[in-house]
Design an enzyme around this catalytic site. Structure first.
Site, PDB file in Angstrom:
ATOM      1  CD  GLU A  81     -14.325   9.567  -9.568  1.00 50.02           C
ATOM      2  OE1 GLU A  81     -13.857   9.418  -8.420  1.00 50.02           O
ATOM      3  OE2 GLU A  81     -15.279   8.921 -10.005  1.00 50.02           O
ATOM      4  CB  THR A  83     -15.478  16.616  -6.111  1.00 50.05           C
ATOM      5  OG1 THR A  83     -15.833  15.258  -5.798  1.00 50.05           O
ATOM      6  CG2 THR A  83     -15.990  16.962  -7.490  1.00 50.05           C
ATOM      7  N   GLY A 172      -9.115   0.133  -8.572  1.00 45.09           N
ATOM      8  CA  GLY A 172      -9.889   1.350  -8.381  1.00 45.09           C
ATOM      9  C   GLY A 172     -11.171   1.131  -7.599  1.00 45.09           C
ATOM     10  CG  LEU A 173     -13.626  -1.763  -8.006  1.00 43.47           C
ATOM     11  CD1 LEU A 173     -14.278  -3.113  -8.255  1.00 43.47           C
ATOM     12  CD2 LEU A 173     -14.579  -0.641  -8.406  1.00 43.47           C
ATOM     13  CB  SER A 174     -11.502   1.614  -2.371  1.00 40.90           C
ATOM     14  OG  SER A 174     -10.734   2.265  -1.390  1.00 40.90           O
ATOM     15  CB  SER A 176      -5.830   0.670  -0.498  1.00 41.87           C
ATOM     16  OG  SER A 176      -6.655   1.695  -0.994  1.00 41.87           O
ATOM     17  CD  GLU A 208      -5.425   4.436   1.188  1.00 40.72           C
ATOM     18  OE1 GLU A 208      -6.442   4.136   1.834  1.00 40.72           O
ATOM     19  OE2 GLU A 208      -5.259   4.089   0.003  1.00 40.72           O
ATOM     20  CG  ASP A 220     -11.540   5.395  -1.593  1.00 40.99           C
ATOM     21  OD1 ASP A 220     -12.432   6.042  -2.165  1.00 40.99           O
ATOM     22  OD2 ASP A 220     -10.473   5.048  -2.136  1.00 40.99           O
TER      23      ASP A 220
HETATM   24  P1  ADP Z   1      -7.273   0.033  -4.958  1.00 37.33           P
HETATM   25  O1  ADP Z   1      -7.469   0.583  -3.586  1.00 37.33           O
HETATM   26  O2  ADP Z   1      -7.959   0.818  -5.994  1.00 37.33           O
HETATM   27  O3  ADP Z   1      -7.622  -1.411  -5.081  1.00 37.33           O
HETATM   28  P2  ADP Z   1      -4.540   0.719  -4.354  1.00 37.33           P
HETATM   29  O4  ADP Z   1      -3.354   0.805  -5.215  1.00 37.33           O
HETATM   30  O5  ADP Z   1      -4.961   1.928  -3.614  1.00 37.33           O
HETATM   31  O6  ADP Z   1      -5.719   0.153  -5.283  1.00 37.33           O
HETATM   32  O7  ADP Z   1      -4.349  -0.413  -3.274  1.00 37.33           O
HETATM   33  C1  ADP Z   1      -3.872  -1.679  -3.646  1.00 37.33           C
HETATM   34  C2  ADP Z   1      -2.893  -2.147  -2.604  1.00 37.33           C
HETATM   35  O8  ADP Z   1      -3.605  -2.476  -1.369  1.00 37.33           O
HETATM   36  C3  ADP Z   1      -2.202  -3.433  -2.997  1.00 37.33           C
HETATM   37  O9  ADP Z   1      -1.053  -3.175  -3.757  1.00 37.33           O
HETATM   38  C4  ADP Z   1      -1.864  -4.039  -1.649  1.00 37.33           C
HETATM   39  O10 ADP Z   1      -0.724  -3.436  -1.086  1.00 37.33           O
HETATM   40  C5  ADP Z   1      -3.066  -3.650  -0.796  1.00 37.33           C
HETATM   41  N1  ADP Z   1      -4.097  -4.694  -0.857  1.00 37.33           N
HETATM   42  C6  ADP Z   1      -5.319  -4.588  -1.388  1.00 37.33           C
HETATM   43  N2  ADP Z   1      -6.017  -5.750  -1.290  1.00 37.33           N
HETATM   44  C7  ADP Z   1      -5.204  -6.620  -0.675  1.00 37.33           C
HETATM   45  C8  ADP Z   1      -5.321  -7.984  -0.280  1.00 37.33           C
HETATM   46  N3  ADP Z   1      -6.424  -8.691  -0.500  1.00 37.33           N
HETATM   47  N4  ADP Z   1      -4.270  -8.557   0.352  1.00 37.33           N
HETATM   48  C9  ADP Z   1      -3.156  -7.860   0.610  1.00 37.33           C
HETATM   49  N5  ADP Z   1      -2.979  -6.571   0.256  1.00 37.33           N
HETATM   50  C10 ADP Z   1      -3.978  -5.956  -0.388  1.00 37.33           C
HETATM   51 MG    MG Z   2      -6.834   2.540  -2.985  1.00 39.68          MG
END
Ligand code: ADP
Ligand code: MG
Length: 434
Positions: A81, A83, A172-174, A176, A208, A220
């Site tokens: 983490e 890293t 936090g499970l990505s 995004s 990203e 990720d």
């Molecule tokens: P994590 O990647 O840890 O889940 P992030 O803050 O990096 O959290 O990313 C979350 C963002 O990604 C959300 O606010 C949204 O903009 C986008 N996102 C993630 N999943 C979805 C989804 N199923 N539908 C639409 N947007 C999503």
């Molecule tokens: Mg993310």
């Protein structure tokens, strides 16, 4: 397709035998709280009902045409983490909660994206060479990857797409990176063009970083694009070389517990830690000019710097340098099935994040400590950037049910929230389903 022909048959079978993906109970007041029989399967290949996904798509975009489906898994980092931006190692796994994109081509150059996570918020734009960013909008992820493809010279075609997730958003499970990669696969499928998966990870990472504006590392996107079912990935963030380490689902289950607090290392906190790492690197450069990042700093060099570096950069560097060593050691131990020692290393990693990097929280600490009280749990640690999000534990399959119930009970008693628990094996990287 008959079940027996399904590529996920093995996993489906495992799911049938070991019903270990649990839906959290809604509240502790629920009358059936703590009743094991009420714990039920939530997601994973078994629950992916293609006909239902297509039905949801048709409700938004109408019937007709050839409808396709792609998927991208979430990811959890077993260790390594903070890293990645220090040129170090990480040991992530692709997990079964996933994002599916259900889509159909259009011949008018229009892009329409909807998401079940953000109902009634359909995004529409035209591919005309300049894809603008929408302030604070989820659609910047598909927009961002479309932008990257255009920059790379790919000619895109129109699309209607519905994003459907079992992967929690912002935990936090990505989600995004899973959204970026699944959107990318959908767009590519319609063009008929192929982009190698490691290259796709690089494009998604750039989207990203630059389009979305988040200075995250490459882990990720890499694991989500190139993960392998049944394997963790040891990724060298310096040269992006990857090696895979088997995780035997008969022996080890990955249990993720969500604090239900959105993971967010606020921008300032993240930037401050990166700056502390840079301060430490600048110091080590004066000792050895060949040092380019904390990856080049050894434990003896670090010990030598005691009292010479200011306390905070020293502790940040101590976390990173020791974590890089722990991550390599963890991969070796996992490969040798030495789970007790692996668990101990995970706990050391957690303490280092807690005391030296200062990104743990009472909620994360509680979940880690309570996990370790359950027999058959080898190790646990916070995963992701910290200050919210999830912990990851490695447990014997037979310990999973007790662990789940114990965490739900004890966490709720302390924080008045029921943590969502995801139980998973190592899943495959993103793929086209049909
Ligand atoms: P994590 O990647 O840890 O889940 P992030 O803050 O990096 O959290 O990313 C979350 C963002 O990604 C959300 O606010 C949204 O903009 C986008 N996102 C993630 N999943 C979805 C989804 N199923 N539908 C639409 N947007 C999503
Ligand atoms: Mg993310």
């Amino acid at each position: 397709m008959k079940t027996t022909d399904h590529p996920y048959q093995l996993i489906v079978t495992l799911y049938c035998i070991l019903p270990t993906v649990y839906r959290p109970l809604p509240t502790a007041q629920h009358p059936l709280f703590l009743t094991p029989s009420h714990v039920r399967l939530t997601f994973g290949p078994m629950e992916r009902n293609i006909a239902d996904l297509k039905r949801q798509f048709s409700q938004v975009f109408g019937e007709g045409g050839k409808i396709h489906v792609v998927r991208a898994p979430g990811r959890v980092n077993l260790i390594g983490e903070h890293t990645d931006y220090n040129d170090g190692f990480v040991l992530p796994v692709a997990v079964e909660p996933e994002i599916t994109v259900v889509f159909r081509g259009r011949d008018d150059g229009k892009y329409r994206f909807a998401s079940t996570a953000f109902p009634n918020d359909l995004d529409e734009f035209v591919i005309d060479g300049n894809i603008p960013k929408r302030p604070n909008h989820w659609s910047n992820y598909p927009r961002g990857i479309a932008h990257e493809f255009q920059q790379a010279g790919l000619t895109l075609v129109g699309i209607d797409a519905l994003v459907i997730n079992t992967l929690p958003v912002g935990s936090g499970l990505s989600s995004s990176a899973a959204l970026l990669i699944s959107s990318a696969l959908a767009m590519l499928a319609l063009t008929g063009l192929k982009v190698e998966l490691p290259r796709l990870a690089i494009l998604a990472h750039r989207a990203e970083n630059e389009f979305i504006g988040l200075p995250c590392g490459i882990m990720d996107q890499t694991i989500i694009a190139t993960g392998r079912a049944g394997f963790a990935m040891l990724l060298d963030c310096r040269d992006l070389s990857r090696s895979y380490v088997a995780i035997d689902p008969k022996e080890l289950r990955i249990v993720i517990a969500n604090t239900m607090i959105l993971h967010s290392l606020p921008g300032g906190e993240y930037a401050e830690r990166r700056k502390d790492c840079e301060t430490a690197v600048a110091y080590f450069k004066t000792i050895d000019a060949s040092v380019k990042s904390l990856r080049d700093v050894t434990i003896p060099m670090l010990e030598e710097s005691t009292g010479k570096l200011p306390d905070r950069p020293f502790r940040r560097a101590r976390h990173v340098v020791s974590e890089i060593a722990r991550t390599q050691e963890a991969a070796t131990l996992l490969g040798k099935r030495r789970y007790e020692e692996l668990g101990e290393i995970m706990l050391q990693g957690h303490r280092s994040l807690q005391q030296d990097y200062e990104v743990s929280s009472p909620e994360l600490d509680c979940l880690v400590e309570e996990s370790m009280k359950v027999k058959g749990v080898y190790g646990a640690r916070l995963t992701g950037a910290g200050l919210g999000g999830c912990i990851v534990a490695l447990a014997q399959p037979r310990a999973v049910e007790t662990l789940t119930l114990h965490l739900q009970k004890t966490y709720n008693e302390k924080f008045k929230k029921v943590p969502e628990i995801y139980v998973t094996s190592a899943s495959a990287g993103a793929s086209m389903i049909e």
